[in-house]
Motif scaffolding. Structure first.
Motif, PDB file in Angstrom:
ATOM      1  N   LEU A 194     -16.231  -8.371 -17.734  1.00 43.91           N
ATOM      2  CA  LEU A 194     -15.997  -9.200 -18.548  1.00 43.91           C
ATOM      3  C   LEU A 194     -16.741  -8.858 -20.248  1.00 43.91           C
ATOM      4  O   LEU A 194     -16.523  -8.974 -21.072  1.00 43.91           O
ATOM      5  CB  LEU A 194     -16.050 -10.907 -18.197  1.00 43.91           C
ATOM      6  CG  LEU A 194     -16.017 -11.902 -19.438  1.00 43.91           C
ATOM      7  CD1 LEU A 194     -14.551 -11.604 -20.295  1.00 43.91           C
ATOM      8  CD2 LEU A 194     -16.358 -13.161 -18.603  1.00 43.91           C
TER       9      LEU A 194
ATOM     10  N   ALA B  32     -18.100 -10.262  -7.567  1.00 38.97           N
ATOM     11  CA  ALA B  32     -18.742 -10.642  -8.619  1.00 38.97           C
ATOM     12  C   ALA B  32     -19.112 -10.494  -9.629  1.00 38.97           C
ATOM     13  O   ALA B  32     -19.229 -10.932 -10.649  1.00 38.97           O
ATOM     14  CB  ALA B  32     -19.763 -12.051  -8.092  1.00 38.97           C
TER      15      ALA B  32
ATOM     16  N   PHE C 148     -18.920 -16.658 -15.187  1.00 37.70           N
ATOM     17  CA  PHE C 148     -18.964 -15.154 -14.323  1.00 37.70           C
ATOM     18  C   PHE C 148     -20.467 -14.986 -14.275  1.00 37.70           C
ATOM     19  O   PHE C 148     -20.371 -15.153 -13.237  1.00 37.70           O
ATOM     20  CB  PHE C 148     -18.118 -14.074 -15.361  1.00 37.70           C
ATOM     21  CG  PHE C 148     -16.454 -14.506 -15.015  1.00 37.70           C
ATOM     22  CD1 PHE C 148     -16.251 -15.016 -15.455  1.00 37.70           C
ATOM     23  CD2 PHE C 148     -16.068 -12.920 -14.810  1.00 37.70           C
ATOM     24  CE1 PHE C 148     -14.759 -15.492 -15.122  1.00 37.70           C
ATOM     25  CE2 PHE C 148     -15.318 -12.592 -14.799  1.00 37.70           C
ATOM     26  CZ  PHE C 148     -13.893 -13.731 -14.882  1.00 37.70           C
ATOM     27  N   GLU C 149     -21.340 -15.262 -15.007  1.00 41.50           N
ATOM     28  CA  GLU C 149     -22.387 -14.796 -14.080  1.00 41.50           C
ATOM     29  C   GLU C 149     -23.199 -15.757 -13.660  1.00 41.50           C
ATOM     30  O   GLU C 149     -23.940 -15.569 -12.799  1.00 41.50           O
ATOM     31  CB  GLU C 149     -23.604 -15.424 -15.926  1.00 41.50           C
ATOM     32  CG  GLU C 149     -24.111 -13.511 -16.438  1.00 41.50           C
ATOM     33  CD  GLU C 149     -24.952 -14.195 -17.399  1.00 41.50           C
ATOM     34  OE1 GLU C 149     -25.799 -15.640 -17.761  1.00 41.50           O
ATOM     35  OE2 GLU C 149     -25.379 -13.666 -18.754  1.00 41.50           O
TER      36      GLU C 149
ATOM     37  N   ARG D 235     -21.356 -17.878 -10.978  1.00 46.92           N
ATOM     38  CA  ARG D 235     -21.051 -17.061  -9.977  1.00 46.92           C
ATOM     39  C   ARG D 235     -21.666 -15.445  -8.987  1.00 46.92           C
ATOM     40  O   ARG D 235     -21.633 -15.758  -8.242  1.00 46.92           O
ATOM     41  CB  ARG D 235     -19.541 -16.672  -9.610  1.00 46.92           C
ATOM     42  CG  ARG D 235     -19.090 -16.147  -8.891  1.00 46.92           C
ATOM     43  CD  ARG D 235     -17.499 -16.099  -8.995  1.00 46.92           C
ATOM     44  NE  ARG D 235     -16.486 -14.716  -8.107  1.00 46.92           N
ATOM     45  CZ  ARG D 235     -16.308 -14.234  -8.423  1.00 46.92           C
ATOM     46  NH1 ARG D 235     -15.675 -13.681  -9.334  1.00 46.92           N
ATOM     47  NH2 ARG D 235     -15.271 -12.822  -7.757  1.00 46.92           N
ATOM     48  N   GLU D 236     -21.965 -14.620 -10.204  1.00 46.96           N
ATOM     49  CA  GLU D 236     -23.012 -13.756  -9.487  1.00 46.96           C
ATOM     50  C   GLU D 236     -24.193 -14.672  -8.606  1.00 46.96           C
ATOM     51  O   GLU D 236     -24.669 -14.197  -8.114  1.00 46.96           O
ATOM     52  CB  GLU D 236     -23.052 -12.659 -10.810  1.00 46.96           C
ATOM     53  CG  GLU D 236     -24.170 -11.477 -10.296  1.00 46.96           C
ATOM     54  CD  GLU D 236     -23.887 -10.596 -11.132  1.00 46.96           C
ATOM     55  OE1 GLU D 236     -23.163 -10.257 -12.452  1.00 46.96           O
ATOM     56  OE2 GLU D 236     -25.302 -10.203 -11.431  1.00 46.96           O
TER      57      GLU D 236
ATOM     58  N   ASP E 196     -16.885  -8.245 -11.808  1.00 46.62           N
ATOM     59  CA  ASP E 196     -16.161  -9.037 -12.590  1.00 46.62           C
ATOM     60  C   ASP E 196     -16.984  -9.347 -13.887  1.00 46.62           C
ATOM     61  O   ASP E 196     -16.465  -9.243 -14.761  1.00 46.62           O
ATOM     62  CB  ASP E 196     -15.584 -10.353 -11.642  1.00 46.62           C
ATOM     63  CG  ASP E 196     -13.930 -10.110 -10.710  1.00 46.62           C
ATOM     64  OD1 ASP E 196     -13.857  -9.116 -10.917  1.00 46.62           O
ATOM     65  OD2 ASP E 196     -14.589 -11.090 -10.167  1.00 46.62           O
ATOM     66  N   ARG E 197     -17.839  -9.288 -14.160  1.00 40.72           N
ATOM     67  CA  ARG E 197     -19.435 -10.003 -14.649  1.00 40.72           C
ATOM     68  C   ARG E 197     -19.167  -9.149 -15.900  1.00 40.72           C
ATOM     69  O   ARG E 197     -18.786  -9.248 -16.100  1.00 40.72           O
ATOM     70  CB  ARG E 197     -20.452 -10.871 -13.929  1.00 40.72           C
ATOM     71  CG  ARG E 197     -21.172 -11.364 -15.262  1.00 40.72           C
ATOM     72  CD  ARG E 197     -22.218 -10.663 -16.034  1.00 40.72           C
ATOM     73  NE  ARG E 197     -22.891  -9.841 -14.879  1.00 40.72           N
ATOM     74  CZ  ARG E 197     -24.056  -8.683 -15.510  1.00 40.72           C
ATOM     75  NH1 ARG E 197     -24.053  -8.500 -16.353  1.00 40.72           N
ATOM     76  NH2 ARG E 197     -24.965  -8.724 -14.013  1.00 40.72           N
TER      77      ARG E 197
ATOM     78  N   THR F  76      -8.746 -13.791 -13.096  1.00 44.23           N
ATOM     79  CA  THR F  76      -9.661 -13.508 -11.647  1.00 44.23           C
ATOM     80  C   THR F  76     -10.249 -14.632 -10.912  1.00 44.23           C
ATOM     81  O   THR F  76     -10.956 -14.843  -9.845  1.00 44.23           O
ATOM     82  CB  THR F  76     -11.216 -13.226 -12.575  1.00 44.23           C
ATOM     83  OG1 THR F  76     -10.225 -12.044 -13.294  1.00 44.23           O
ATOM     84  CG2 THR F  76     -12.510 -12.423 -11.951  1.00 44.23           C
ATOM     85  N   VAL F  77     -10.521 -15.924 -12.157  1.00 49.90           N
ATOM     86  CA  VAL F  77     -11.201 -17.494 -11.831  1.00 49.90           C
ATOM     87  C   VAL F  77     -10.020 -18.090 -10.597  1.00 49.90           C
ATOM     88  O   VAL F  77     -10.422 -18.224  -9.464  1.00 49.90           O
ATOM     89  CB  VAL F  77     -11.037 -18.142 -12.743  1.00 49.90           C
ATOM     90  CG1 VAL F  77     -11.084 -19.586 -12.276  1.00 49.90           C
ATOM     91  CG2 VAL F  77     -12.419 -18.167 -13.716  1.00 49.90           C
TER      92      VAL F  77
ATOM     93  N   GLN G 265     -17.071 -18.419 -20.565  1.00 53.91           N
ATOM     94  CA  GLN G 265     -16.036 -17.577 -19.597  1.00 53.91           C
ATOM     95  C   GLN G 265     -17.823 -16.806 -19.123  1.00 53.91           C
ATOM     96  O   GLN G 265     -17.829 -16.638 -18.009  1.00 53.91           O
ATOM     97  CB  GLN G 265     -15.201 -16.840 -20.504  1.00 53.91           C
ATOM     98  CG  GLN G 265     -13.851 -17.812 -20.381  1.00 53.91           C
ATOM     99  CD  GLN G 265     -12.996 -17.505 -21.473  1.00 53.91           C
ATOM    100  OE1 GLN G 265     -13.433 -15.605 -21.785  1.00 53.91           O
ATOM    101  NE2 GLN G 265     -11.889 -17.396 -21.560  1.00 53.91           N
TER     102      GLN G 265
ATOM    103  N   VAL H 207      -9.844 -13.128 -17.660  1.00 52.56           N
ATOM    104  CA  VAL H 207     -10.732 -14.158 -17.049  1.00 52.56           C
ATOM    105  C   VAL H 207      -9.692 -15.444 -15.821  1.00 52.56           C
ATOM    106  O   VAL H 207     -10.230 -15.560 -15.009  1.00 52.56           O
ATOM    107  CB  VAL H 207     -10.710 -15.131 -18.365  1.00 52.56           C
ATOM    108  CG1 VAL H 207     -12.039 -16.234 -17.579  1.00 52.56           C
ATOM    109  CG2 VAL H 207     -12.514 -14.407 -18.980  1.00 52.56           C
TER     110      VAL H 207
END
Ligand SMILES: Cc1cc2nc3c(=O)[nH]c(=O)nc-3n(C[C@H](O)[C@H](O)[C@H](O)COP(=O)(O)OP(=O)(O)OC[C@H]3O[C@@H](n4cnc5c(N)ncnc54)[C@H](O)[C@@H]3O)c2cc1C
Length: 619
Positions: free
Chosen positions: A562, A555, A512-513, A515-516, A558-559, A592-593, A508, A589
């Motif tokens: 998390l 993004a 998230f990383e 996406r950023e 959110d990272r 958010t996804v 997860q 998680v």
């Protein structure tokens, strides 16, 4: 749930300054402090809030942010936690204390030097000197580097002349100005010997002891607002008001006394560039932003507590009696729609609270631990970006969630005594002050673009676009709130494309990383392609990529959330508490996804089947 599990959960959520939380819980739990259960006339509410402020300033624990030792900060973490807890009590009180201690006191402490600290800090901490933080002007609140008020040094009299040159330069919305403030920290363009040195801060007495305006000062009252009725916001303008040179808060820029031989004075500063100096000044005020985010988070948790409790007690409609006599009412929380409305925001609130705790600890360690002055500039900038990120995330979440909670309580939610009305209208402006959220998100995105090259001294559009155009980005995230636990989880994560990537905490975090990183890299690519034309207008290029900047900042946020959540949840020692926290973290998680499913699908990060599975997990 066992007592030890409850204690462990509380320990995990309360963080490092748990005893401050307990003090506020014990000492401010009475109705005398809480938001009134009926709307009060504005004058009564203001009186009440001023009275509360003065009483608070006499309690020893409210002085945590001030130090007895000259030149050293107080217990910053305790002070920030106290501010956050005021968000559970009453938001007018939070803002009133925030203006007095955080903004006015913060300006004197952060921008002033020893003589200012000696002369004013004790009086500010005791509530004997009430003050304002006068930055915003009618013509500009977000673009503060270009404000119009002037502070011109007069070497003949060794004074500074503060002046409002036009109607658009009038200071507006200023807290504590309409009724209580006797001194203002006024932000103005400093002019010495005809040269402007950018924005500086000057202390100006605005009101005499009898409450009347000082000569040359005009004070207005903003009157009724959508919320925060206990705060006396007002306008200030200055007609050639003279103050001694000593009133310049001169930590970052000084005026030397006139040279008797030459008859001239000089301006000196350790920071050459005006804009870099101004951004360094703003950096010292980072605590205000942290507090606004924290208290908005607290107010949101109040609303969620009320709405979730209500949903566990109220029935609406009944199960049909199938002849077995088992027909019974259906609890609101049994409805999956209701659970989605309340529990998804609850999971995000957990993430925000834990990330805010991590940020408070970071600010404390940087400003107390290593000493603010010695902190490395890049680290300070990163801290400012995180403070901006969580200010936006907390306040945006607050506005949406409090409204959702109000609706989730039906008609009862609309009754004033149930608090949603005050919570909603008070928290509304938190998305605007201490930095407008849309503007702050762009600041965060700019920070992400320059992660590895601190090429900018300010939020300068042309420089930023030029930078993006020249550099190919290999963006890689810089871990913020994740410690050894997050490192270990990521190291052991299955590959991004593995079937179980979304169920594994490390997977997860990696998603998230990713996406950023991808959003930041494509932002840079867009800037590059739009600015390849030499004549491209930077303002137009920026405007065209703004939505992408905001997407990159979200993004990133959110990272961060998390990382903070995973670090605490996975590190929890009590097994039952860990399982609970991990379940809530999973909900954060998956929801958010789900909320960003379009991005994950469009970029081939998840399949349609995985997307459906994510929604099923949220349910
Ligand atoms: C209740 C209250 C209390 C306050 N207290 C104080 C105080 O004590 N001291 C003080 O100095 N100030 C105070 N303020 C002022 C506050 O900080 C400003 O209102 C805030 O910074 C926004 O500035 P503005 O009102 O000029 O809005 P603007 O900057 O004009 O913004 C208006 C809209 O335009 C958008 N926008 C602006 N620039 C951009 C951009 N570059 N890109 C995209 N969109 C953009 C914003 O998102 C916003 O939606 C207070 C305000 C209020 C309402």
């Amino acid at each position: 749930m066992s007592h030890s599990t409850m204690a462990e959960l509380r320990r995990a959520l309360d963080g490092r300054w748990a005893e401050v939380r307990d003090t506020v819980r014990t000492e401010l739990a009475t109705s005398e402090w809480a938001t009134p259960t009926e709307p009060l006339p504005i004058t009564d509410y203001r009186e009440r809030t001023t009275g509360q402020l003065l009483r608070l300033m006499h309690l020893p624990w409210t002085k945590a942010g001030f130090s007895d030792e000259p030149g050293t900060p107080g217990d910053i973490g305790a002070s920030l936690t106290m501010f956050e807890m005021l968000g559970h009590v009453d938001l007018s009180l939070f803002v009133k204390v925030g203006v007095q201690v955080g903004l006015f006191g913060g300006a004197v402490a952060g921008l002033g030097t020893q003589r200012h600290h000696d002369e004013y800090l004790e009086k500010i901490a005791a509530g004997e000197l009430l003050g304002c933080f006068a930055m915003t002007e009618v013509g500009g609140g977000s673009d503060v580097a270009n404000l119009e008020t002037t502070a011109t040094y007069d070497s003949d009299t060794d004074e500074i002349v503060v002046h409002t040159p036009s109607p658009s330069a009038v200071k507006d919305y200023i807290g504590n100005a309409a009724k209580d403030g006797t001194m203002a920290a006024v932000f103005a363009q400093l002019i010495v010997d005809g040269t402007s040195h950018g924005v500086h801060c000057v202390l100006v007495p605005v009101r005499a002891a009898d409450g009347t305006a000082m000569p040359g000062v005009t004070i207005g009252d903003c009157g009724a607002k959508i919320g925060l009725p206990g705060v006396d916001n007002g306008e200030l303008s200055f007609d050639q008001v003279r103050v001694p040179r000593d009133n310049l808060l001169d930590r970052f820029g000084q005026i030397t006394a006139p040279d008797p031989a030459k008859g001239t004075s000089a301006y000196t500063s350790g920071i050459e560039s005006d804009s870099r100096r101004f951004f360094s000044m703003l950096g010292t005020l980072v605590r205000g932003r942290v507090s606004v985010g924290g208290s908005a988070g607290a107010a949101t948790r109040n609303a969620l507590t009320l709405a979730i409790r209500y949903a566990t007690r109220r029935d609406q409609f009944s199960r049909p009696d199938l002849g077995d006599g088992l027909g019974s009412g259906i609890r609101l929380l049994e409805y999956s729609t209701h659970r989605r409305r309340l529990l998804i925001p609850l999971a995000r609130s957990y993430a925000l609270a834990l990330a805010t705790n991590a940020l408070v600890a970071d600010v404390h360690d940087k400003q107390v631990g290593s000493g603010e002055a010695d902190a490395d500039e890049t680290a300070v900038r990163r801290l400012e970006e995180r403070a901006a990120s969580l200010k936006v995330a907390n306040t945006d979440h607050a506005s949406r969630t409090i409204q959702a909670c109000r609706e989730a309580c039906g008609g009862a939610g609309y009754m004033w005594e149930n608090r949603f009305g005050a919570l909603r209208s008070d928290v509304d402006v938190f998305t605007t002050f201490e930095g407008d959220n849309t503007v702050l998100l762009q600041l965060v995105a700019k920070g992400l673009l320059t992660q590895y090259k601190d090429a900018f001294e300010s939020f300068d559009t042309r420089a930023m676009i030029g930078f993006a155009a020249r550099n190919v980005f290999e963006s890689a995230v810089e871990r913020a709130f994740g410690g050894s636990i997050v490192q270990r989880l990521i190291a052991g994560a299955p590959g991004r494309d593995a079937d179980n990537a979304l169920e594994d905490r490390g997977g997860q975090l990696a998603i998230f990383e990713d996406r950023e990183e991808h959003t930041v890299a494509t932002l840079a690519a867009r800037m590059r392609s739009r600015s390849s034309d030499e004549d491209a207008d930077p303002a137009e290029v920026l405007s065209a990529v703004q939505p992408h900047m905001l997407a990159a900042a979200w993004a990133h946020i959110d990272r961060l959330l998390l990382e903070a959540f995973a670090e605490v949840a996975e590190g929890c020692e009590d097994e039952e508490a860990r399982t609970l926290l991990c379940t809530v973290c999973d909900l954060f998680v998956y929801s958010t996804v789900e909320a960003n499913a379009a991005w994950f699908l469009e970029h081939g990060r998840i399949s349609a089947a995985q997307s459906k599975a994510v929604s099923a997990r949220v349910d």
